[in-house]
Motif scaffolding. Structure first.
Motif, PDB file in Angstrom:
ATOM      1  N   ILE A 280      43.623  39.048  40.698  1.00  0.00           N
ATOM      2  CA  ILE A 280      43.254  38.712  42.065  1.00  0.00           C
ATOM      3  C   ILE A 280      42.179  39.654  42.575  1.00  0.00           C
ATOM      4  CG2 ILE A 280      44.115  38.696  44.440  1.00  0.00           C
ATOM      5  CD1 ILE A 280      46.776  37.640  43.338  1.00  0.00           C
ATOM      6  N   ALA A 281      42.331  40.944  42.307  1.00  0.00           N
ATOM      7  CA  ALA A 281      41.337  41.913  42.761  1.00  0.00           C
ATOM      8  C   ALA A 281      39.976  41.662  42.120  1.00  0.00           C
ATOM      9  CB  ALA A 281      41.817  43.331  42.446  1.00  0.00           C
ATOM     10  N   ALA A 282      39.957  41.332  40.829  1.00  0.00           N
ATOM     11  CA  ALA A 282      38.689  41.098  40.133  1.00  0.00           C
ATOM     12  C   ALA A 282      38.007  39.833  40.641  1.00  0.00           C
ATOM     13  CB  ALA A 282      38.938  41.008  38.630  1.00  0.00           C
ATOM     14  N   LEU A 283      38.783  38.776  40.906  1.00  0.00           N
ATOM     15  CA  LEU A 283      38.198  37.539  41.423  1.00  0.00           C
ATOM     16  C   LEU A 283      37.664  37.738  42.841  1.00  0.00           C
ATOM     17  CD1 LEU A 283      40.853  34.945  40.160  1.00  0.00           C
ATOM     18  CD2 LEU A 283      38.572  35.346  39.215  1.00  0.00           C
ATOM     19  N   GLN A 284      38.362  38.516  43.637  1.00  0.00           N
ATOM     20  CA  GLN A 284      37.872  38.807  44.983  1.00  0.00           C
ATOM     21  C   GLN A 284      36.594  39.633  44.936  1.00  0.00           C
ATOM     22  OE1 GLN A 284      41.329  40.667  46.722  1.00  0.00           O
ATOM     23  NE2 GLN A 284      42.096  38.744  47.586  1.00  0.00           N
ATOM     24  N   GLU A 285      36.534  40.573  44.040  1.00  0.00           N
ATOM     25  CA  GLU A 285      35.347  41.420  43.913  1.00  0.00           C
ATOM     26  C   GLU A 285      34.101  40.598  43.592  1.00  0.00           C
ATOM     27  OE1 GLU A 285      33.702  45.182  41.203  1.00  0.00           O
ATOM     28  OE2 GLU A 285      35.761  44.463  40.980  1.00  0.00           O
ATOM     29  N   LYS A 286      34.274  39.536  42.820  1.00  0.00           N
ATOM     30  CA  LYS A 286      33.150  38.665  42.459  1.00  0.00           C
ATOM     31  C   LYS A 286      32.905  37.559  43.488  1.00  0.00           C
ATOM     32  CE  LYS A 286      32.078  40.616  38.536  1.00  0.00           C
ATOM     33  NZ  LYS A 286      30.753  41.247  38.308  1.00  0.00           N
ATOM     34  N   GLY A 287      33.685  37.514  44.559  1.00  0.00           N
ATOM     35  CA  GLY A 287      33.485  36.512  45.594  1.00  0.00           C
ATOM     36  C   GLY A 287      33.956  35.129  45.224  1.00  0.00           C
ATOM     37  N   LEU A 288      34.897  35.038  44.296  1.00  0.00           N
ATOM     38  CA  LEU A 288      35.395  33.736  43.863  1.00  0.00           C
ATOM     39  C   LEU A 288      36.610  33.276  44.659  1.00  0.00           C
ATOM     40  CD1 LEU A 288      34.960  34.373  40.054  1.00  0.00           C
ATOM     41  CD2 LEU A 288      33.648  32.747  41.420  1.00  0.00           C
ATOM     42  N   ILE A 289      37.400  34.217  45.152  1.00  0.00           N
ATOM     43  CA  ILE A 289      38.515  33.883  46.032  1.00  0.00           C
ATOM     44  C   ILE A 289      38.460  34.799  47.245  1.00  0.00           C
ATOM     45  CG2 ILE A 289      39.978  33.056  44.155  1.00  0.00           C
ATOM     46  CD1 ILE A 289      41.539  35.676  44.292  1.00  0.00           C
ATOM     47  N   ASP A 290      39.078  34.354  48.347  1.00  0.00           N
ATOM     48  CA  ASP A 290      39.062  35.147  49.569  1.00  0.00           C
ATOM     49  C   ASP A 290      40.298  36.041  49.638  1.00  0.00           C
ATOM     50  OD1 ASP A 290      41.174  33.482  50.302  1.00  0.00           O
ATOM     51  OD2 ASP A 290      39.924  32.208  51.587  1.00  0.00           O
ATOM     52  N   THR A 291      40.465  36.711  50.763  1.00  0.00           N
ATOM     53  CA  THR A 291      41.567  37.652  50.882  1.00  0.00           C
ATOM     54  C   THR A 291      42.925  36.964  50.870  1.00  0.00           C
ATOM     55  OG1 THR A 291      41.331  37.554  53.302  1.00  0.00           O
ATOM     56  CG2 THR A 291      40.186  39.343  52.135  1.00  0.00           C
ATOM     57  N   ALA A 292      42.950  35.662  51.135  1.00  0.00           N
ATOM     58  CA  ALA A 292      44.199  34.898  51.056  1.00  0.00           C
ATOM     59  C   ALA A 292      44.439  34.334  49.658  1.00  0.00           C
ATOM     60  CB  ALA A 292      44.184  33.763  52.073  1.00  0.00           C
TER      61      ALA A 292
ATOM     62  N   LEU B 252      43.831  27.202  41.527  1.00  0.00           N
ATOM     63  CA  LEU B 252      42.387  27.353  41.692  1.00  0.00           C
ATOM     64  C   LEU B 252      41.629  26.193  41.052  1.00  0.00           C
ATOM     65  CD1 LEU B 252      41.834  31.191  41.095  1.00  0.00           C
ATOM     66  CD2 LEU B 252      41.921  29.942  43.274  1.00  0.00           C
ATOM     67  N   SER B 253      42.187  25.605  40.017  1.00  0.00           N
ATOM     68  CA  SER B 253      41.539  24.448  39.390  1.00  0.00           C
ATOM     69  C   SER B 253      41.411  23.306  40.387  1.00  0.00           C
ATOM     70  CB  SER B 253      42.337  23.997  38.166  1.00  0.00           C
ATOM     71  OG  SER B 253      42.366  25.003  37.168  1.00  0.00           O
ATOM     72  N   ALA B 254      42.463  23.065  41.161  1.00  0.00           N
ATOM     73  CA  ALA B 254      42.424  21.996  42.165  1.00  0.00           C
ATOM     74  C   ALA B 254      41.500  22.362  43.323  1.00  0.00           C
ATOM     75  CB  ALA B 254      43.834  21.714  42.670  1.00  0.00           C
ATOM     76  N   GLU B 255      41.570  23.593  43.788  1.00  0.00           N
ATOM     77  CA  GLU B 255      40.754  24.007  44.925  1.00  0.00           C
ATOM     78  C   GLU B 255      39.267  24.019  44.579  1.00  0.00           C
ATOM     79  OE1 GLU B 255      44.192  26.929  46.868  1.00  0.00           O
ATOM     80  OE2 GLU B 255      42.291  27.779  46.162  1.00  0.00           O
TER      81      GLU B 255
ATOM     82  N   TRP C 225      40.227  29.658  46.784  1.00  0.00           N
ATOM     83  CA  TRP C 225      38.881  29.481  46.236  1.00  0.00           C
ATOM     84  C   TRP C 225      37.855  29.475  47.366  1.00  0.00           C
ATOM     85  CZ3 TRP C 225      36.809  29.376  41.408  1.00  0.00           C
ATOM     86  CH2 TRP C 225      35.518  28.847  41.253  1.00  0.00           C
ATOM     87  N   CYS C 226      36.818  30.287  47.249  1.00  0.00           N
ATOM     88  CA  CYS C 226      35.786  30.347  48.294  1.00  0.00           C
ATOM     89  C   CYS C 226      34.386  30.347  47.693  1.00  0.00           C
ATOM     90  CB  CYS C 226      35.992  31.580  49.174  1.00  0.00           C
ATOM     91  SG  CYS C 226      35.777  33.165  48.309  1.00  0.00           S
ATOM     92  N   ALA C 227      34.265  29.931  46.427  1.00  0.00           N
ATOM     93  CA  ALA C 227      32.993  30.033  45.718  1.00  0.00           C
ATOM     94  C   ALA C 227      32.253  28.714  45.607  1.00  0.00           C
ATOM     95  CB  ALA C 227      33.226  30.616  44.321  1.00  0.00           C
TER      96      ALA C 227
END
Length: 366
Positions: free
Chosen positions: A112-124, A157-160, A127-129
């Motif tokens: 989760i931390a790595a995906l957030q760092e790359k801007g792929l998911i938000d703090t919740a 995340l696949s669905a989102e 998916w935000c990419a």
């Protein structure tokens, strides 16, 4: 017999990833929308407007708003109106940026931390990419604390991502095969090539977590069983294992993926064991002749580079720590490892040995 690589826990000596034998394990018509033409005029006695006969139209005629006949009325001002200009064509958006994720092995918080760092998911954790494309290279479970949580996240995340115009996809790793086998076949003996073995024993010896098995459900098994083994994206041949064993299953990406899915569908313990055993092989691209092995895969399946997980970067670099456990600092992994004449990119940062869980945007320069 040892099959696979050494894997080291933080502060421990190298652990051998291997297949277990029973000797060393003892637990068990098109529709026009403007309506019909008027049947009569608006004033009493006014003749009905003529309706064109079908024969009056040229062949292939399709009615449009501007082609409708005008009803002449004495109290109506006839005004010539130019048709509205067609809207300017909008450029077609191309695919979003491409990211790959190395072996996760149950380390949900680090993922989760790595995906957030790359801007792929938000703090919740959503998916935000947008249209970004994300590929996981396999090995979601075992060794770490929450493999089922990792699978649940990837499935969500696949669905989102799909709803946002991007995608999140995953490849089959050897630990997916191991977990499937342990669930399906348990202590059923299989012919390992070095005596009798079982999936249950091999799963436990290679970091199987009881909490994962307790939470494993049918939809997790179905999802894992349908994963592709390899894909080619933007010139990158994505695989899990750094082995040439994929060539044993077909001469094209589609054929390999179909063959592996069919093998799992047949549900034969020995066949699945052989598949698992081949997926545990590694280091084919590392030593002398490694670049030629990469080329043998690229020549058959396409692409200009291979991107893989499976073999931790510290082992590829020979940084494995001391066997007596005195070296507790852990390996230093800053990013992916490019090797084999620049033809291979290793993505397993060694999260199971206090390394780093890698999420990387492609392409990657040498």
């Amino acid at each position: 017999m040892v099959e696979g690589s050494m894997t080291q826990g933080a502060g421990q000596g190298p652990e051998v990833e291997r297949t277990a034998t029973l000797r060393d394990f003892r637990v068990p018509a098109y529709v026009h929308e403007t309506g019909p033409y008027p049947a009569q005029g608006s004033h009493p006695g006014e003749p009905a407007a003529p309706t064109p006969e079908p024969a009056d139209y040229p062949e292939g005629y399709t009615p449009t708003q501007r082609d409708l006949p005008v009803i002449n009325r004495g109290d109506t001002l006839q005004v010539t109106v130019d048709p509205a200009p067609a809207p300017a064509p909008q450029p077609t958006a191309g695919p979003g940026p491409l990211f790959v994720v190395g072996d996760v092995h149950g380390y949900l918080d680090q993922l989760i931390a790595a995906l957030q760092e790359k801007g792929l998911i938000d703090t919740a954790g959503q998916w935000c990419a947008g249209t970004a494309r994300l590929w996981f290279l396999g090995d979601f479970t075992d060794r770490g604390p929450d493999g089922i949580g990792v699978i649940d996240l990837v499935m969500r995340l696949s669905a989102e991502a799909a709803a946002a115009g991007g995608y999140c996809k995953a490849l089959m790793g050897n630990h997916e095969l191991l977990l499937i086998g342990a669930k399906r076949f348990g202590d059923t003996p299989v012919n390992s090539g070095a005596g009798t073995a079982t999936f249950q024993a091999a799963w436990l010896l290679n970091g199987g977590q009881k909490t994962d098995m307790d939470r494993l459900q049918d939809h997790h098994l179905q999802w894992m069983s349908r994963l592709d083994a390899l894909e080619q994206v933007d010139g990158h041949l994505l695989v899990h294992s750094d082995t040439t064993a994929y060539l044993d299953y077909g001469g094209s990406i589609e054929e390999v993926n179909d063959t592996i899915r069919e093998t799992l569908t047949r549900n034969d313990a020995d066949e699945v064991w052989d598949l698992f055993r081949k997926f545990t092989k590694r280091f084919s691209f590392r030593d002398e002749g490694g670049a030629d092995h990469v080329r043998s895969l690229l020549d058959v399946f396409g692409g200009s580079r291979i991107v893989h997980g499976h073999s931790p970067i510290p082992y590829l670099l020979g940084e494995v720590g001391s066997e007596d456990g005195e070296d507790r600092s852990g390996p230093v992994v800053e990013g992916p490892h490019v090797y084999a004449d620049g033809l291979a990119i290793a993505m397993d940062g060694g999260v199971t040995m206090a390394g780093k869980l890698l999420v990387q945007q492609l392409p990657l320069d040498n």
